[in-house]
Design an enzyme around this catalytic site. Structure first.
Site, short mmCIF file in Angstrom:
data_model
loop_
_atom_site.label_atom_id
_atom_site.label_comp_id
_atom_site.label_asym_id
_atom_site.label_seq_id
_atom_site.Cartn_x
_atom_site.Cartn_y
_atom_site.Cartn_z
N PRO A 73 7.78 -14.15 9.87
CA PRO A 73 7.28 -14.70 8.60
C PRO A 73 8.20 -14.40 7.43
N TYR A 120 -0.94 -11.83 7.49
CA TYR A 120 -0.12 -12.98 7.91
C TYR A 120 -0.90 -14.21 8.36
N LYS A 162 5.09 3.85 -8.96
CA LYS A 162 6.27 4.74 -8.83
C LYS A 162 6.89 4.97 -10.22
N THR A 220 12.30 4.95 -6.28
CA THR A 220 12.81 3.70 -5.75
C THR A 220 13.55 2.89 -6.81
N ASP A 221 14.43 2.00 -6.36
CA ASP A 221 15.10 1.10 -7.32
C ASP A 221 14.14 0.03 -7.84
N GLU A 222 12.98 -0.13 -7.19
CA GLU A 222 12.05 -1.20 -7.62
C GLU A 222 11.51 -0.97 -9.02
N THR A 250 -1.59 9.45 6.80
CA THR A 250 -2.18 8.11 6.65
C THR A 250 -1.67 7.27 7.82
N TYR A 277 9.24 -14.74 3.71
CA TYR A 277 8.57 -15.07 2.45
C TYR A 277 9.42 -16.03 1.64
N PHE A 325 8.49 7.88 7.24
CA PHE A 325 9.81 7.38 7.66
C PHE A 325 10.95 8.24 7.09
N ASP A 327 1.42 16.64 4.49
CA ASP A 327 1.23 15.19 4.69
C ASP A 327 -0.23 14.93 5.02
N TYR A 340 2.91 -1.39 -6.58
CA TYR A 340 3.67 -0.27 -6.00
C TYR A 340 4.71 0.24 -6.99
N SER A 341 5.56 -0.69 -7.49
CA SER A 341 6.64 -0.21 -8.36
C SER A 341 6.09 0.31 -9.69
N ARG A 349 18.31 -7.74 -0.90
CA ARG A 349 18.05 -6.31 -0.90
C ARG A 349 19.33 -5.57 -0.54
P1 NAD Z 1 6.20 6.05 4.36
O1 NAD Z 1 5.10 5.13 3.97
O2 NAD Z 1 6.90 5.82 5.67
O3 NAD Z 1 5.65 7.55 4.39
C1 NAD Z 1 4.82 8.06 3.40
C2 NAD Z 1 4.25 9.39 3.88
O4 NAD Z 1 3.41 9.91 2.84
C3 NAD Z 1 3.36 9.25 5.14
O5 NAD Z 1 3.69 10.25 6.07
C4 NAD Z 1 1.94 9.43 4.60
O6 NAD Z 1 1.06 9.99 5.54
C5 NAD Z 1 2.19 10.37 3.41
N1 NAD Z 1 1.11 10.25 2.39
C6 NAD Z 1 0.62 9.08 1.87
N2 NAD Z 1 -0.38 9.37 1.01
C7 NAD Z 1 -0.50 10.73 0.96
C8 NAD Z 1 -1.33 11.63 0.24
N3 NAD Z 1 -2.28 11.18 -0.60
N4 NAD Z 1 -1.18 12.94 0.44
C9 NAD Z 1 -0.23 13.42 1.30
N5 NAD Z 1 0.57 12.61 2.03
C10 NAD Z 1 0.46 11.28 1.85
O7 NAD Z 1 7.21 6.04 3.15
P2 NAD Z 1 8.81 6.06 3.16
O8 NAD Z 1 9.30 4.68 3.31
O9 NAD Z 1 9.29 7.15 4.04
O10 NAD Z 1 9.07 6.47 1.62
C11 NAD Z 1 9.09 7.83 1.24
C12 NAD Z 1 9.35 7.92 -0.25
O11 NAD Z 1 10.59 7.30 -0.56
C13 NAD Z 1 8.29 7.21 -1.11
O12 NAD Z 1 8.08 7.98 -2.26
C14 NAD Z 1 8.96 5.88 -1.46
O13 NAD Z 1 8.47 5.40 -2.69
C15 NAD Z 1 10.40 6.29 -1.54
N6 NAD Z 1 11.39 5.23 -1.24
C16 NAD Z 1 11.29 4.51 -0.09
C17 NAD Z 1 12.27 3.57 0.22
C18 NAD Z 1 12.23 2.75 1.50
O14 NAD Z 1 13.05 1.84 1.66
N7 NAD Z 1 11.34 3.03 2.43
C19 NAD Z 1 13.32 3.36 -0.67
C20 NAD Z 1 13.38 4.12 -1.85
C21 NAD Z 1 12.41 5.06 -2.11
O1 DAU Z 2 13.94 -1.07 -2.76
C1 DAU Z 2 13.31 0.05 -2.25
C2 DAU Z 2 11.97 -0.33 -1.66
O2 DAU Z 2 12.25 -1.04 -0.46
C3 DAU Z 2 11.06 0.84 -1.39
O3 DAU Z 2 10.72 1.46 -2.58
C4 DAU Z 2 9.79 0.39 -0.67
O4 DAU Z 2 9.00 1.51 -0.33
C5 DAU Z 2 10.17 -0.36 0.58
O5 DAU Z 2 9.03 -0.86 1.22
C6 DAU Z 2 11.14 -1.49 0.25
O6 DAU Z 2 10.47 -2.56 -0.49
P1 DAU Z 2 10.71 -4.11 -0.17
O7 DAU Z 2 9.55 -4.85 -0.65
O8 DAU Z 2 12.07 -4.53 -0.61
O9 DAU Z 2 10.75 -4.02 1.45
P2 DAU Z 2 10.09 -4.92 2.60
O10 DAU Z 2 10.67 -4.42 3.89
O11 DAU Z 2 8.62 -5.01 2.47
O12 DAU Z 2 10.70 -6.36 2.29
C7 DAU Z 2 12.10 -6.59 2.27
C8 DAU Z 2 12.32 -8.05 1.88
O13 DAU Z 2 11.84 -8.88 2.96
C9 DAU Z 2 11.54 -8.48 0.66
O14 DAU Z 2 12.31 -9.42 -0.09
C10 DAU Z 2 10.30 -9.18 1.23
C11 DAU Z 2 10.81 -9.77 2.53
N1 DAU Z 2 9.80 -9.86 3.61
C12 DAU Z 2 9.12 -8.74 3.94
C13 DAU Z 2 8.16 -8.76 4.94
C14 DAU Z 2 7.38 -7.52 5.29
C15 DAU Z 2 9.59 -11.06 4.28
O15 DAU Z 2 10.24 -12.08 4.00
N2 DAU Z 2 8.63 -11.10 5.27
C16 DAU Z 2 7.90 -10.00 5.60
O16 DAU Z 2 7.03 -10.11 6.51
#
Ligand code: NAD
Ligand code: DAU
Length: 350
Positions: free
Chosen positions: A211, A347, A160, A131-133, A37, A213, A12, A34, A156-157, A220
């Site tokens: 759904p 779910y 990280k 991440t902020d997590e 996955t 939670y 993403f 990449d 996860y956190s 967030r």
């Molecule tokens: P994502 O899950 O959409 O993408 C992760 C990518 O990493 C995928 O393309 C996957 O194929 C690749 N990958 C996974 N395992 C691998 C491996 N072993 N070797 C090589 N490639 C691999 O993730 P995202 O949401 O785009 O997040 C990207 C980064 O930003 C992550 O490090 C995440 O912790 C961080 N981040 C995400 C968010 C968020 O809101 N999505 C916020 C803050 C930080």
């Molecule tokens: O804060 C940064 C993080 O944000 C990133 O590091 C993570 O990679 C990213 O996945 C995201 O984590 P969250 O757990 O905050 O995101 P998610 O979209 O999974 O959930 C957002 C909020 O919504 C959280 O409070 C859980 C809730 N939720 C999520 C899902 C998937 C629901 O209530 N129902 C759901 O089905």
């Protein structure tokens, strides 16, 4: 001419970063490593795949030998490390996968950079995206700053946080020029529909239950993914090795309020009577260890490097919903096959 490695570029955020760098810096050679996955999708990069300054390499970060070979061959000048297992719910069902990719994968990259750059670290940079997590959970007041102590709660956190510590340890111990940024929740195009916003857009579109939670009270701080990509550009070029930068949207939403807003926008876009989609809201068992609130103070990044978010959330949400409605094939493709199995496991009976 610089050669930059971007890991996780088919995901993403990574795909937005790759697109920005390939288009903005024609004199850089961008190598996207990449594993592809479930979350990695080359369709995310269709518009730039033929560009002469772009190359895709399929590979797993856990394979240290492959990483070292790639470094020897390409002699990277900089690394922007995004590849990770990124979904909290999946880390609750399968924590070990998160240790492999997020911890061991990061250490493999650090080792390769340390070994290849050893006598020649001038102008090199290892930039780790986090991440902020890692800061844990806030009460109703306050914000995470770069000084907030780490307190991760999910596998996860925790993974990280561990990777962040390794990056800083390689900086302090081996002098590796490295820095970290910690960002809040991103939203926008190409996000895999396991995360809240794209999951709920897809469910509303298909008249499926939403759904929520617990009571939907968790908060967030949402940031437009292209603003995060711009922040990464600024930090990569002007950030100082050894430093940490927080990136956030100054845009806090309680889940239930955000979900109601999404329902209203979707009703309008789909020509449904107002209130139709809200009826899909279903409160389900809470996520284990669910952090109550995240909020990022990105004042340092704003003051020192001049970055700030460009887009109002309401506008970004409209754009995001429009993108998912206009890209039905993309959505259909990523929700076929394994996705159905994941959805049932996650779910059903929740
Ligand atoms: P994502 O899950 O959409 O993408 C992760 C990518 O990493 C995928 O393309 C996957 O194929 C690749 N990958 C996974 N395992 C691998 C491996 N072993 N070797 C090589 N490639 C691999 O993730 P995202 O949401 O785009 O997040 C990207 C980064 O930003 C992550 O490090 C995440 O912790 C961080 N981040 C995400 C968010 C968020 O809101 N999505 C916020 C803050 C930080
Ligand atoms: O804060 C940064 C993080 O944000 C990133 O590091 C993570 O990679 C990213 O996945 C995201 O984590 P969250 O757990 O905050 O995101 P998610 O979209 O999974 O959930 C957002 C909020 O919504 C959280 O409070 C859980 C809730 N939720 C999520 C899902 C998937 C629901 O209530 N129902 C759901 O089905």
């Amino acid at each position: 001419m610089k050669t930059i490695l971007i890991t996780g570029g088919a995901g993403f955020i990574g795909s937005h970063v790759v697109r920005l760098f390939v288009n903005k810096y024609p004199d850089y050679q961008i190598v996207n490593l990449d594993k592809l996955t479930y979350a990695g999708n080359l369709a995310n990069l269709k518009d730039i795949e033929g560009k002469p300054n772009y190359e895709f390499v399929k590979g797993d970060l856990v394979d240290g030998g492959l990483i070292l070979k790639l470094f020897e061959e390409k002699q990277f000048d900089g690394i922007i490390h995004l590849a990770a297992e990124s979904h909290v719910d999946r880390s609750i069902s399968n924590p070990t996968e998160f240790v492999f990719t997020n911890v061991i994968g990061t250490v493999n990259l650090l080792n390769a950079a340390k070994n290849i750059w050893k006598d020649n670290i001038e102008d090199k940079l290892f930039y780790h995206i986090s991440t902020d997590e890692v800061y844990g959970s806030l009460g109703l007041e306050g914000m995470f700053t770069e000084e907030t102590a780490y307190d991760p709660h999910s596998p996860y956190s925790a993974s990280k946080a561990s990777s962040d510590h390794f990056v800083r340890a390689y900086h302090d111990t081996f002098g590796l020029p490295a820095l970290v940024s910690n960002c809040s929740n991103n939203y926008g195009s190409f996000q895999f529909p396991e995360k809240l916003i794209p999951l709920f857009i897809n469910n509303i579109k298909n008249n499926k239950p939403l759904p929520v939670y617990g009571k939907g009270e968790n908060v967030r701080d949402w940031l437009w993914v292209e603003d995060h990509a711009r922040a990464i550009d600024v930090i990569f070029h002007r950030g100082i090795a050894g430093e940490t930068y927080n990136v956030g949207g100054h845009n806090e939403w309680k889940n239930i309020d955000l979900i109601r807003l999404m329902c209203q926008v979707m009703d309008r876009k789909l020509g449904r009577e107002t209130g139709t989609s809200e009826k899909l809201i279903t409160f389900v068992k809470d996520r284990a260890g669910h952090d109550l609130r995240y909020a990022i103070d990105s004042g340092k990044l704003q003051k020192e490097l001049g970055w700030e978010p460009s887009l109002q959330f309401e506008e970004g949400l409209e754009k995001t919903i429009d993108w998912y409605l206009a890209n039905e094939d993309w959505l259909a493709n990523v929700t076929s096959g394994d996705y159905q199995k994941y959805y049932e496991e996650q779910y059903t009976k929740r």
